[in-house]
Write a protein that holds these residues in place. Structure first.
Motif, PDB file in Angstrom:
ATOM      1  N   UNK A  48       0.832  -1.205   0.000  1.00 42.68           N
ATOM      2  CA  UNK A  48       0.000   0.000   0.000  1.00 42.68           C
ATOM      3  C   UNK A  48       0.866   1.254   0.000  1.00 42.68           C
ATOM      4  N   UNK A  49       1.867   1.267   0.857  1.00 43.38           N
ATOM      5  CA  UNK A  49       2.761   2.424   0.926  1.00 43.38           C
ATOM      6  C   UNK A  49       3.451   2.656  -0.424  1.00 43.38           C
ATOM      7  N   UNK A  50       3.984   1.580  -0.997  1.00 42.93           N
ATOM      8  CA  UNK A  50       4.728   1.688  -2.252  1.00 42.93           C
ATOM      9  C   UNK A  50       3.881   2.302  -3.362  1.00 42.93           C
ATOM     10  N   UNK A  51       2.648   1.820  -3.511  1.00 40.48           N
ATOM     11  CA  UNK A  51       1.833   2.268  -4.637  1.00 40.48           C
ATOM     12  C   UNK A  51       1.073   3.559  -4.345  1.00 40.48           C
ATOM     13  N   UNK A  52       0.688   3.767  -3.093  1.00 35.12           N
ATOM     14  CA  UNK A  52      -0.039   5.002  -2.782  1.00 35.12           C
ATOM     15  C   UNK A  52       0.869   6.218  -2.837  1.00 35.12           C
ATOM     16  N   UNK A  53       2.139   6.049  -2.520  1.00 36.01           N
ATOM     17  CA  UNK A  53       3.067   7.174  -2.635  1.00 36.01           C
ATOM     18  C   UNK A  53       3.321   7.527  -4.099  1.00 36.01           C
ATOM     19  N   UNK A  54       3.009   6.600  -4.997  1.00 37.04           N
ATOM     20  CA  UNK A  54       3.088   6.886  -6.433  1.00 37.04           C
ATOM     21  C   UNK A  54       1.744   7.346  -6.993  1.00 37.04           C
ATOM     22  N   UNK A  55       0.703   7.324  -6.149  1.00 36.33           N
ATOM     23  CA  UNK A  55      -0.638   7.714  -6.579  1.00 36.33           C
ATOM     24  C   UNK A  55      -0.965   9.145  -6.169  1.00 36.33           C
ATOM     25  N   UNK A  56      -0.615   9.490  -4.927  1.00 37.13           N
ATOM     26  CA  UNK A  56      -0.970  10.796  -4.369  1.00 37.13           C
ATOM     27  C   UNK A  56       0.212  11.754  -4.458  1.00 37.13           C
ATOM     28  N   UNK A  57      -0.038  12.905  -4.959  1.00 37.50           N
ATOM     29  CA  UNK A  57       1.011  13.904  -5.156  1.00 37.50           C
ATOM     30  C   UNK A  57       1.509  14.437  -3.809  1.00 37.50           C
ATOM     31  N   UNK A  58       2.765  14.157  -3.480  1.00 37.87           N
ATOM     32  CA  UNK A  58       3.391  14.708  -2.279  1.00 37.87           C
ATOM     33  C   UNK A  58       3.007  14.061  -0.973  1.00 37.87           C
ATOM     34  N   UNK A  59       2.342  12.906  -0.978  1.00 41.87           N
ATOM     35  CA  UNK A  59       1.915  12.275   0.258  1.00 41.87           C
ATOM     36  C   UNK A  59       3.057  11.475   0.887  1.00 41.87           C
ATOM     37  N   UNK A  60       3.064  11.383   2.218  1.00 39.23           N
ATOM     38  CA  UNK A  60       3.975  10.513   2.955  1.00 39.23           C
ATOM     39  C   UNK A  60       3.147   9.486   3.720  1.00 39.23           C
ATOM     40  N   UNK A  61       3.560   8.229   3.682  1.00 39.03           N
ATOM     41  CA  UNK A  61       2.814   7.145   4.319  1.00 39.03           C
ATOM     42  C   UNK A  61       3.604   6.647   5.525  1.00 39.03           C
ATOM     43  N   UNK A  62       2.904   6.497   6.669  1.00 33.90           N
ATOM     44  CA  UNK A  62       3.525   6.046   7.915  1.00 33.90           C
ATOM     45  C   UNK A  62       2.746   4.850   8.460  1.00 33.90           C
ATOM     46  N   UNK A  63       3.405   4.044   9.293  1.00 33.95           N
ATOM     47  CA  UNK A  63       2.777   2.886   9.921  1.00 33.95           C
ATOM     48  C   UNK A  63       2.487   3.200  11.386  1.00 33.95           C
ATOM     49  N   UNK A  64       1.322   2.740  11.866  1.00 35.87           N
ATOM     50  CA  UNK A  64       0.922   2.914  13.257  1.00 35.87           C
ATOM     51  C   UNK A  64       0.391   1.598  13.802  1.00 35.87           C
ATOM     52  N   UNK A  65       0.334   1.507  15.148  1.00 33.77           N
ATOM     53  CA  UNK A  65      -0.193   0.303  15.798  1.00 33.77           C
ATOM     54  C   UNK A  65      -1.699   0.372  15.991  1.00 33.77           C
ATOM     55  N   UNK A  66      -2.285   1.573  15.998  1.00 36.01           N
ATOM     56  CA  UNK A  66      -3.723   1.737  16.173  1.00 36.01           C
ATOM     57  C   UNK A  66      -4.182   2.974  15.417  1.00 36.01           C
ATOM     58  N   UNK A  67      -5.492   3.091  15.259  1.00 37.84           N
ATOM     59  CA  UNK A  67      -6.037   4.203  14.489  1.00 37.84           C
ATOM     60  C   UNK A  67      -5.637   5.550  15.107  1.00 37.84           C
ATOM     61  N   UNK A  68      -5.204   6.509  14.280  1.00 39.37           N
ATOM     62  CA  UNK A  68      -4.826   7.829  14.799  1.00 39.37           C
ATOM     63  C   UNK A  68      -6.062   8.674  15.127  1.00 39.37           C
ATOM     64  N   UNK A  69      -5.878   9.663  15.990  1.00 38.40           N
ATOM     65  CA  UNK A  69      -6.984  10.568  16.328  1.00 38.40           C
ATOM     66  C   UNK A  69      -7.262  11.548  15.198  1.00 38.40           C
ATOM     67  N   UNK A  70      -6.256  11.856  14.417  1.00 37.65           N
ATOM     68  CA  UNK A  70      -6.418  12.803  13.327  1.00 37.65           C
ATOM     69  C   UNK A  70      -5.698  12.266  12.082  1.00 37.65           C
ATOM     70  N   UNK A  71      -6.234  12.564  10.917  1.00 41.56           N
ATOM     71  CA  UNK A  71      -5.606  12.147   9.674  1.00 41.56           C
ATOM     72  C   UNK A  71      -6.250  10.911   9.075  1.00 41.56           C
ATOM     73  N   UNK A  72      -6.076  10.744   7.785  1.00 43.94           N
ATOM     74  CA  UNK A  72      -6.669   9.599   7.083  1.00 43.94           C
ATOM     75  C   UNK A  72      -5.841   8.340   7.353  1.00 43.94           C
ATOM     76  N   UNK A  73      -6.527   7.213   7.522  1.00 47.70           N
ATOM     77  CA  UNK A  73      -5.836   5.948   7.818  1.00 47.70           C
ATOM     78  C   UNK A  73      -6.467   4.797   7.049  1.00 47.70           C
ATOM     79  N   UNK A  74      -5.681   3.746   6.894  1.00 46.05           N
ATOM     80  CA  UNK A  74      -6.150   2.468   6.361  1.00 46.05           C
ATOM     81  C   UNK A  74      -5.860   1.420   7.426  1.00 46.05           C
ATOM     82  N   UNK A  75      -6.904   0.838   7.986  1.00 42.36           N
ATOM     83  CA  UNK A  75      -6.788  -0.119   9.087  1.00 42.36           C
ATOM     84  C   UNK A  75      -6.814  -1.538   8.521  1.00 42.36           C
TER      85      UNK A  75
END
Length: 534
Positions: A48-75
């Motif tokens: 997901x990180x590899x292809x989404x960073x090639x899909x969205x202009x200027x986006x950075x993708x990070x990994x988390x252990x649980x859903x964040x309080x703010x920001x878009x996420x893929x669980x």
């Protein structure tokens, strides 16, 4: 959107996902269920990180252990994935209604949740989400990628969407030849939701990570029962156990024709010998395989005619009796701790092993209970007609046999192995769009829940690229809109030349289908005539 978070529910996921995603060579996928899940889930996150960073202009993708309080996420989640559940599913892999690769994509809070009912299902869900964004994988490798234009926002589902495979048992390729292996092919298969591949040691770990079943075996007993094999006594196998070889119709066993009749499945000593040989292969050379093809000799109709074998039933009864004996031997080894994991056994339904006609007697109970299954090979079918076309004499024997096998009691799951790139076609650019469009839904309608084909080309797919893509898509969804799918293929692959290439494809498919029988392995075919030349 500047930041996007992928939730991988493991401690230290923010740092260790890139490590876990590529540790497949250190994992025993048959026993280390938790590590296997973490590896596949982490790999899905990395994809997901590899292809989404090639899909969205200027986006950075990070990994988390649980859903964040703010920001878009893929669980990322896998439903009810426990050691107990996996072990239970492994024992009943081949139950025809098993839907273990299904997945769900749904909007939640300020993000998206992807849930799989298996490791493979989760990975397919990740690729499905990427397909929403316009990604396609037409052939293995980067040259086969259809890359969407850069955008500012993601394409998101408006509501919960659930995906289930039509061919829920197996979807993939039957492969011969030890050199046939490719990590890029494995990745292409996973991205197109195929889950079955020939076992090869070099690519076994990545195939396991991608949730695939590894298949080994085939016509293995010709080598094991070679009459010239030397026994511990110093005598040859033929000298020591002539009675193990099938009794021909003329009642005379001869060494030069020893492998021309199916071996004597009623001989208990032979069953013990073959069981030990099979167990040795599974514990060593095939130690990571999930399923083993256990086929008889390729005799084209010659079955042991001794009195004990004849009492068992017809040739299919005799082969099922043999398969049941092998199942009993492996179950005993498992109970004694020698094997350590469940392996499915597969019998072939095929003229070469004299098993085209269904058994006269019930399927052995231990095969039904173990989730073992059969594979149907319509080797000399006609490609000018639908397989279930009553007007075609060549195909009638196949569709009548397949229906009879599907009606066996107790039932035994059945997979079809088609011949979309078998040796008789000699790497020609032959096309099967019409056959795939008509035959796969018909197979499904009659109760088939698994599809393979022989033998996928490893490189230079050329025009046959459409065969691989259409086969994969129809194996997942038998109700696929084939004309729309093929139009998309022409447009994505050929761009402004799509109309011209469509015409070329249609001419090639129309031209070749009537010569298929001429090139079949039937007795009156040109190939059989050439084989008889000295």
């Amino acid at each position: 959107m500047n930041c996007l978070y992928i939730v991988v529910p493991y401690e230290n996921a923010s740092l260790r996902v890139p490590i876990w995603a590529f540790e497949e060579k250190d994992i025993d996928f048959c026993r280390e269920y938790d590590r296997a899940l973490r590896c596949t889930m982490s790999f899905a996150a990395m994809e997901l990180k590899k292809f989404l960073e090639r899909t969205l202009d200027g986006v950075s993708v990070f990994f988390l252990e649980q859903q964040p309080k703010h920001g878009f996420f893929i669980d990322l989640q896998v439903e009810n994935y426990t050691t107990e559940k996996v072990q239970k599913d492994r024992l009943h892999l081949a139950k025809a209604e098993l839907q273990e690769d299904q997945y769900i994509i749904e909007p939640v809070n300020s993000g998206v949740k992807i849930t799989g009912t298996s490791r493979a299902g989760l990975l397919y869900g990740a690729y499905e989400f990427l397909k929403f964004q316009g990604w396609q994988w037409i052939t293995p490798g980067e040259t086969g990628e259809i890359v969407p234009q850069l955008r500012d926002n993601l394409v998101l589902p408006e509501k919960r969407i659930e995906f289930k495979p039509s061919m829920s048992l197996r979807r993939g390729f039957h492969m011969e030849g030890v050199s046939k292996e490719s990590e890029e092919l494995c990745l292409w298969m996973a991205r197109n939701r195929l889950n079955n591949i020939g076992y090869r040691p070099a690519t076994g770990p990545i195939a396991k990570k991608l949730g695939m079943y590894l298949q080994a075996g085939g016509h293995i007993f010709e080598e094991i029962l070679n009459p010239d094999n030397v026994m511990p006594s110093g005598r040859t196998l033929w000298e020591e156990h002539t009675e193990w070889y099938g009794l021909p119709e003329n009642g005379i066993r001869k060494k030069e024709n020893a492998l021309g009749t199916q071996f004597c499945v009623s001989n208990e000593d032979l069953m013990e010998f073959l069981g030990a040989a099979l167990l040795n292969l599974i514990m060593n050379e095939w130690k990571d395989a999930d399923q083993i093809d256990v086929w008889g000799f390729d005799t084209w109709g010659k079955t042991c005619t001794c009195e004990a074998c004849t009492r068992i039933g017809n040739s299919s009864d005799q082969t099922l009796h043999f398969l049941s004996a092998m199942r009993q031997y492996l179950d005993k080894a498992n109970a004694e701790g020698k094997l350590g994991h469940h392996v499915n056994l597969i019998m072939c339904i095929y003229e070469g092993t004299a098993t085209l006609q269904p058994p006269m007697n019930p399927i052995p109970a231990n095969l039904h209970e173990s989730g073992d299954f059969v594979t149907f090979f319509p080797i000399n079918r006609c490609y000018a007609h639908d397989l279930f076309d009553d007007v075609c004499e060549d195909n009638r024997k196949y569709h009548e046999a397949i229906i009879d096998w599907l009606n066996c009691e107790p039932s035994i799951p059945l997979i079809v192995c088609e011949y979309y790139n078998v040796s008789k076609f000699e790497d020609l650019p032959l096309l099967f769009n019409t056959r795939l469009e008509r035959d796969l839904p018909a197979y499904y309608k009659h109760g088939v829940r698994g599809m393979y084909y022989m033998h996928v080309p490893m490189v230079n797919w050329g025009m046959r690229t459409v065969t691989q893509n259409l086969f994969a898509a129809l194996s997942w969804d038998e109700a696929l809109d084939v004309p729309m799918f093929v139009e998309n293929y022409y447009t994505a692959w050929y761009g402004p030349y799509a109309p011209h290439m469509k015409e070329v494809y249609e001419l090639v498919e129309r031209a070749w289908k009537f010569c298929a029988q001429w090139r079949a392995w039937a007795s009156d075919s040109v190939l059989s005539a050439l084989q008889r030349w000295t």
